[in-house]
Design an enzyme around this catalytic site. Structure first.
Site, mmCIF file in Angstrom:
data_model
loop_
_atom_site.group_PDB
_atom_site.id
_atom_site.type_symbol
_atom_site.label_atom_id
_atom_site.label_comp_id
_atom_site.label_asym_id
_atom_site.label_seq_id
_atom_site.Cartn_x
_atom_site.Cartn_y
_atom_site.Cartn_z
ATOM 1 N N THR C 515 0.841 -1.195 0.000
ATOM 2 C CA THR C 515 0.000 0.000 0.000
ATOM 3 C C THR C 515 0.880 1.251 0.000
ATOM 4 O O THR C 515 0.537 2.283 0.532
ATOM 5 C CB THR C 515 -0.960 -0.041 1.206
ATOM 6 O OG1 THR C 515 -1.636 -1.296 1.210
ATOM 7 C CG2 THR C 515 -2.026 1.042 1.114
ATOM 8 N N HIS C 516 2.041 1.133 -0.623
ATOM 9 C CA HIS C 516 2.967 2.258 -0.652
ATOM 10 C C HIS C 516 2.709 3.091 -1.897
ATOM 11 O O HIS C 516 3.502 3.096 -2.842
ATOM 12 C CB HIS C 516 4.406 1.773 -0.609
ATOM 13 C CG HIS C 516 4.656 0.809 0.520
ATOM 14 N ND1 HIS C 516 5.690 -0.087 0.528
ATOM 15 C CD2 HIS C 516 3.995 0.609 1.686
ATOM 16 C CE1 HIS C 516 5.648 -0.799 1.647
ATOM 17 N NE2 HIS C 516 4.643 -0.397 2.357
ATOM 18 N N THR C 517 1.563 3.761 -1.895
ATOM 19 C CA THR C 517 1.191 4.612 -3.021
ATOM 20 C C THR C 517 1.658 6.024 -2.689
ATOM 21 O O THR C 517 1.364 6.544 -1.621
ATOM 22 C CB THR C 517 -0.326 4.590 -3.212
ATOM 23 O OG1 THR C 517 -0.967 4.850 -1.947
ATOM 24 C CG2 THR C 517 -0.783 3.231 -3.695
#
Lengths: 417, 246, 589
Positions: C515-517
């Site tokens: 979830t490293h957006t």
């Protein structure tokens, strides 16, 4: 009006006290009615501090209510009382009281407008507070915003609503020895702690066992008590039931922050921490700790622990391992300032397991203070464990790691659901 | 008179944050934003009649589960561990109706990388595909339903669904297989409170101790078996006293 | 008709890591602060007690703690030429929801980027020449250096109680730590975690190959700890239910565990839960925010006036709000105009499965989210890229986070997919296959960006955010390279079989990756190349600040939270010392 059976032993005593009291003189002279002068800021601040020491908020500020406007419900084994309105309101508060009248109430348990006060106001302990300090408290209360809030304090059923009963009760249970007298063989710090504990702190109100008539059991000061289902542990020097495992610093830290290496205040003590001891200076908390740590043990031998191969212990061990050890640790040591230790915990080993039962069934939350903000909470287990399982895990916890206490039965658990 | 003061576990601010729809004003918070004893513990599935499946659908899913996870030395089969019960309860709940997913139109077939785009909910897909599968079997196997076929025949059909080579009338067999297999795995390995993984059979097969939460004493025991009996949210065989009835 | 509420000094949108840190700092500075959070209040004992938090189906599969796509989602396409379709079900990335946001259920890997990462364009140009950066690669320098951020990284680590071993203390390389890291002024606040078996095999193999293994810096605490706000925390018991799960025993750093107990004691702090901010309101000049509009869960609409608005809503949501509110010019990739939405990036992951001998006992269920061993030898510019044809790299990690049966049993591609053979494989594999992984950098590109979708709407009738993103050759080459290195370590672990799965294109929103957006509201030194300045202040509306990883100009080969924490404190410092005294632009445009 609620009635109590005439055969109730308390009623019989009440009748006896009424009779006895009617022929005894009282030393409560009619007090003056002149209202007090407004005090300076320093006096008011000093009074505010003393009010914190006395934890007046607990009974005189209702939840969500205006400060000291009264209305808090005080449950007693004899029935219900309501904390009166202490704001300077002329009609419903104490605005019209003189200083003398205020002192008579706090120090001697006599309310000029109603007669004898019930020891719901812990005057038997406030008796030790010098008049000068009581007047500072008065000055602080007088500086508050007046709130119109009519309180009828006496909600007790007949015959306990007869205040004159208190005359006889006071004869038996109110020593009225007056101001705290320092012990010259002890340090100034010890004496300060003793003054706070025995007087304004009124710790004995919960921590000294009571007899059937609500008076302190003689010779058992600070030996612990159960207050409305909550365990107020002994404060004497005993590891099994007392402060034996705690150092002076541990006690002081607990009072100042609500947490220490071993314990996290919850239940009724959380309120005491929040409104009283965490508001005192660290020097005063240390003084209280010094005094409490000096209280000698009562020499009672702990019971023999339940054997590890007892079926309850074996089942309890599995339950503990599955559900409890992740927070309370395999050795029952807890985690400092957040998860209470179960080992050497007087609450755990209390003879009557009501508090522990309640905690396991319904969960519990510890207090958050500015110094130790985390109000760590224990989840509720009533949906996870049945009565036998709660009894088993409590038995295990109460008899492991050096703890020893009577086994717990499923009936004791089901009574609390 | 008594000195029994009751200090209460009162909420200092007294406003609960938990109530949905109740918060029409900003809340001043303090540490007591917690209601004593409140929890949202999952409700254990109760045995009983199908809540979603018809009798025939249930039987078909049981048969499918028994081929996907056959009974052998390693564990009981999918039917006996309760996979179909699990799926049944899931389909009659929020999962069955795609609760929480974005189900706004327009629906379009996207690239595989754009993720599932079908408007069919799992409940609808099961119903539709099981019906189509039944029709197919009756037509291809002279009136037999899936449950009546031999194990080999069933395996063959499942493999075709998996490969996308089974043409079912009005239903996407491959998409159904993916959903069915995902749910079957869940029914084999999820906590038994959800209706499957009976007696933790799935966990026992692989040696997963379940819901133990404290392995502090074990992390340093490298390459050694950890002899912990599996436990679940509501499954704790060792909690009963050795001599007492459970 | 919207109800206007009493004025507040600050309105904070979102009560996760950045929102709660900011709320605490501003409330203790005397400001009247309100935080407005879309999701519910979350408390350890009631929301994830260790009685039933360990429920893989509910949290790991059904994603009970996460944002629901029905609340808000985005549409996705790989290329500008395609039509974006809704992400109807989250998979590749899992945005958080509620108090604490994704910080509740993260794994807890906490890194600082490398010093060269913060000056990426300058560094690459200097070392490899301008041609090393393709024309469509829009990487740029952060407007602040690692050195400027260092004290703030330290501050965040001490707030969170990060458990680790320093590798570079004030320029001195320390054994047992990461020798490549930027100089640290202090050790980690807690010692590193003990290591499970698989990680020790990795560490041994990596060391034998000449690499430099170190324990992953971890927000799963190795011992009880009281943080800088006086908040006590517990110690990790390696339950193996970490990512996607809340921590039941106060042992995982999060807004709840670290900040909230101190924050809720501030009298001038209020929180509004279950309330979705739909717009940041601007005055008639469009250069000043007057507050926010939000909708509660009955559908009632409110206007919260405030002097300052902080957008702490997670990268996607923050950019979405800026676009919906008309703050800044939306990025047009064709015309190459506008900044808002530009430079979206992600994390490029890969894996290697390592088959160990048959009787191995990995005990995968003894695990934490950030408990294991990693190497940094193939990250950033820690190795010579001459002739390799890509820039960047990633962490190589042996950080298996659990043995949860539905989602975490490894299997080779040729394993039977169901039936008796599948069962046997599950039983065989569970204790004997170790999954290694990489987390690689993703550069920024002209055609990787965020804007508003023309078709799909959210429950409030606003257009959804649209994500246009695909892998580029740089990332795929990088992934191939470092995955091969990882496979080398796997072999050296005594593997009887290896299976590498480097990242391949196109980008797919299925399956889970990270979830490293990042990006979309990037930080920079000029309004011509960024949306916010170095203090996360909007160039266009100076009383709006945008926190979080939306500020990253591109993403590095690390988990982002450590950098987010450092940048948050860096900005707060300036807000408190300068902005509050003299509201207005902190950096000349």
């Amino acid at each position: 009006m609620r009635f109590v059976a005439l055969s109730n032993p308390r009623v019989i005593l009440a009748a006896a006290l009424l009779g006895a009291g009617a022929i005894l003189a009282t030393h409560f002279a009619a007090a003056q009615s002149t209202p007090p002068a407004t005090a300076d800021a320093q006096t008011i601040a000093a009074g505010k501090y003393l009010v914190a020491a006395g934890d007046c908020v607990a009974c005189h500020t209702a939840p969500g209510g205006a400060p000291f406007a009264g209305g808090t419900v005080i449950n007693t084994p004899f029935g219900k009382l309501l904390g009166p309105n202490l704001t300077p309101d002329q009609d419903t508060g104490i605005g019209g009281w003189s200083d003398d009248q205020f002192v008579q109430a706090v120090k001697y348990g006599y309310g000029h407008n109603v007669g004898h006060l019930y020891p719901g106001l812990p005057y038997i302990y406030f008796n030790k507070v010098p008049v000068a300090d009581i007047l500072k408290i008065r000055a602080y209360l007088n500086s508050l915003a007046p709130v119109h809030n009519q309180i009828v304090a006496d909600q007790l059923p007949f015959p306990f609503d007869i205040r004159a009963l208190m005359i006889g009760w006071n004869l038996l249970y109110f020593p009225d020895t007056g101001d705290y007298r320092p012990d010259p063989s002890q340090s100034a710090e010890w004496n300060r702690g003793a003054y706070l504990v025995q007087g304004l702190g009124h710790c004995a109100a919960c921590h000294t066992p009571k007899n059937a008539f609500g008076g302190d059991k003689t010779g058992q000061e600070f030996a612990g008590y159960i207050v409305d289902g909550a365990n107020a542990p002994a404060l004497v020097d005993s590891t099994a039931n007392g402060l034996g495992a705690w150092s002076v610093d541990d006690i002081a830290t607990y009072l100042s922050t609500g947490h220490n290496r071993y314990a996290d205040a919850g239940g009724p003590m959380a309120s005491v921490i929040t409104h009283s001891t965490s508001q005192l200076t660290s020097a005063d908390d240390h003084a209280i700790a010094t005094y409490l740590k000096s209280l000698p043990g009562n020499g009672a031998a702990p019971p023999a622990p339940v054997a590890p191969n007892d079926p309850q212990m074996i089942a309890g061990m599995h339950i503990y391992s599955d559900e409890c050890s992740a927070c309370h640790m395999t050795g029952g040591t807890g985690e400092p300032n957040i998860i209470p230790a179960l080992k050497a915990s007087p609450v755990v080993a209390a003879t009557v397991p009501d508090t522990m039962t309640h905690v396991v069934l319904y969960g519990a939350r510890s207090v958050g203070t500015d110094a130790a903000p985390v109000a760590s909470a224990m989840p509720a287990f009533r949906g996870v464990l049945n009565d036998q399982q709660v009894a088993d895990v409590l038995t295990y916890v109460r008899n492991s790691w050096g703890n020893a206490a009577p086994a717990v039965t499923p009936d004791q658990i089901s009574a609390q659901r | 008179m008594a000195k029994g003061l009751r200090r209460r576990l009162f909420l200092v601010s007294g406003i609960s944050v938990m109530a949905c729809g109740a918060a029409t004003q900003a809340l001043a918070l303090d540490a007591s934003q917690w209601s004593l004893g409140w929890d949202s513990m999952p409700q254990a599935v109760q045995p009983g009649p199908w809540t979603f499946f018809t009798a025939d659908e249930g039987a078909a899913v049981e048969a499918l589960a028994d081929r996907l996870i056959p009974s052998d030395d390693l564990s009981p089969g999918g039917k006996d561990v309760g996979v179909a019960v699990y799926i049944d309860r899931q389909l009659s709940g929020p999962f069955g109706r795609d609760a929480g997913l974005y189900m706004q139109p327009p629906f379009a077939d996207g690239l595989p990388g754009q993720g599932p785009q079908s408007p069919l909910t799992p409940a609808e897909r099961y119903r539709k595909t099981l019906s189509a599968l039944d029709s197919f079997c009756k037509s291809a196997y002279l009136g037999k339903s899936f449950v009546d076929l031999s194990g080999d025949e069933q395996d063959k059909l499942i493999a075709q669904m998996e490969a996308g080579t089974l043409a079912l009338q009005g239903a996407n067999a491959k998409a159904f297989f993916q959903l069915l297999w995902q749910n079957t795995k869940e029914g084999f390995f999820a906590d038994p409170i959800y209706g499957g993984n009976r007696e933790m059979a799935g966990w026992k097969m692989i040696g997963f101790p379940g819901t133990h939460y404290d392995y502090s004493d074990w992390i340093d025991k490298h390459n050694q078996p950890i002899p912990l009996q599996p436990v679940g949210i509501a499954d704790h065989p060792d909690w009963s006293q050795p001599t007492a009835q459970s | 008709m919207a109800t206007t509420l009493p004025h507040k000094d600050v309105a904070i949108i979102g009560l996760g890591w950045t929102g709660s840190i900011l709320a605490y700092e501003l409330a203790t500075a005397g400001l009247d602060v309100i935080a407005i959070e879309r999701g519910p209040w979350r408390d350890t004992a009631t929301d994830f007690p260790p009685t039933w938090a360990q429920d893989e189906l509910r949290y790991g599969v059904r994603l009970d703690l996460f944002q629901r796509p029905a609340q808000s989602t985005m549409t996705l396409r790989n290329k500008i030429s395609q039509t974006a379709l809704p992400v109807r079900q989250f998979s590749s990335f899992l945005p958080g929801n509620g108090l604490g946001g994704a910080g509740v259920h993260w794994n807890g890997m906490n890194y600082r980027f490398l010093p060269t990462d913060y000056q990426l364009r300058t560094h690459v140009t200097q070392k490899y020449g301008a041609k090393a950066i393709p024309d469509d690669m829009t990487i740029q320098d952060f407007p602040m250096t690692y050195e400027e951020l260092e004290p703030h990284f330290d501050r965040f680590e001490k707030l969170a109680g990060i458990s680790g071993k320093a590798g570079n203390l004030n320029g001195q390389i320390q054994p047992g730590g990461n020798p490549f890291e930027g100089p640290r002024s202090a050790e980690y606040p807690n010692p590193p975690n003990r290591q499970p078996y698989g990680a020790t095999l990795f560490a041994k193999a990596a060391a034998e190959l000449g690499y430099h293994p170190f324990p992953v810096p971890s927000a799963n605490l190795s011992q009880p700890y009281t943080n800088t706000l006086g908040v006590a925390m517990g110690q990790c018991t390696f339950c193996g239910f970490c990512e996607r799960f809340g921590c039941g025993n106060y042992a995982k750093s999060s807004a709840q565990t670290c900040v909230m107990p101190a924050l809720v004691r501030q009298k001038n702090f209020t929180a509004r839960m279950n309330a979705n901010v739909t717009k940041i309101n601007l005055d008639s000049t469009g250069k000043k925010a007057t507050g926010v509009t939000y909708v509660d869960d009955t559908g009632a609409e409110f206007i919260q006036p405030a002097d300052m608005v902080a957008v702490c809503a997670f990268s996607f949501n923050s950019v979405h709000l800026l676009l919906l509110s008309g703050i800044g010019q939306p990025y047009d990739p064709v015309a190459n105009t506008g900044q808002v939405g530009r430079n979206f990036a992600y994390q490029c992951t890969s894996s290697v499965l390592v088959q160990l001998p048959k009787d191995t006992k990995l005990n995968p269920f003894v695990a934490g989210g950030a408990v294991g061993t990693v190497i940094d030898d193939f990250n950033g510019d820690n190795f010579d890229h001459t002739g390799l044809g890509f820039i960047g790299g990633g962490v190589l990690q042996a950080t298996s986070t659990g043995g949860r049966p539905i989602t975490q049993i490894s299997a080779f591609k040729d394993t039977p997919k169901w039936g008796a053979g599948w069962k046997q494989a599950m039983q065989d594999n569970y204790q004997t296959i170790y999954p290694l992984g990489t987390q690689g950098n993703v550069c920024a590109y002209r055609d990787a960006y965020l804007d508003l979708d023309p078709t799909y709407k959210d429950p409030y009738g606003s257009p959804l955010l649209r994500l246009t993103f695909d892998w580029h050759p740089n990332e795929l080459k990088m992934s191939a390279y470092i995955t091969e290195k990882l496979a080398g370590i796997g072999k050296a672990m005594g593997a009887t079989r290896i299976e590498s799965a480097p990242r391949t294109g196109p980008y797919t929103v299925v399956p889970y990756q990270t979830t490293h957006t990042t990006g979309g509201a990037i930080t920079g030194d000029s309004p011509s190349n960024s949306v916010v300045n170095k203090y996360l202040q909007s160039w266009d509306v100076s009383n709006v600040f945008v926190f979080g990883a939306s500020a990253f100009p591109q993403n590095s080969g690390y988990n982002p939270t450590g950098t987010v924490g450092g940048m948050t404190y860096f900005a707060i410092d300036q807000i408190k010392s300068q902005y509050l005294k003299n509201p207005g632009p902190l950096v000349p445009a």
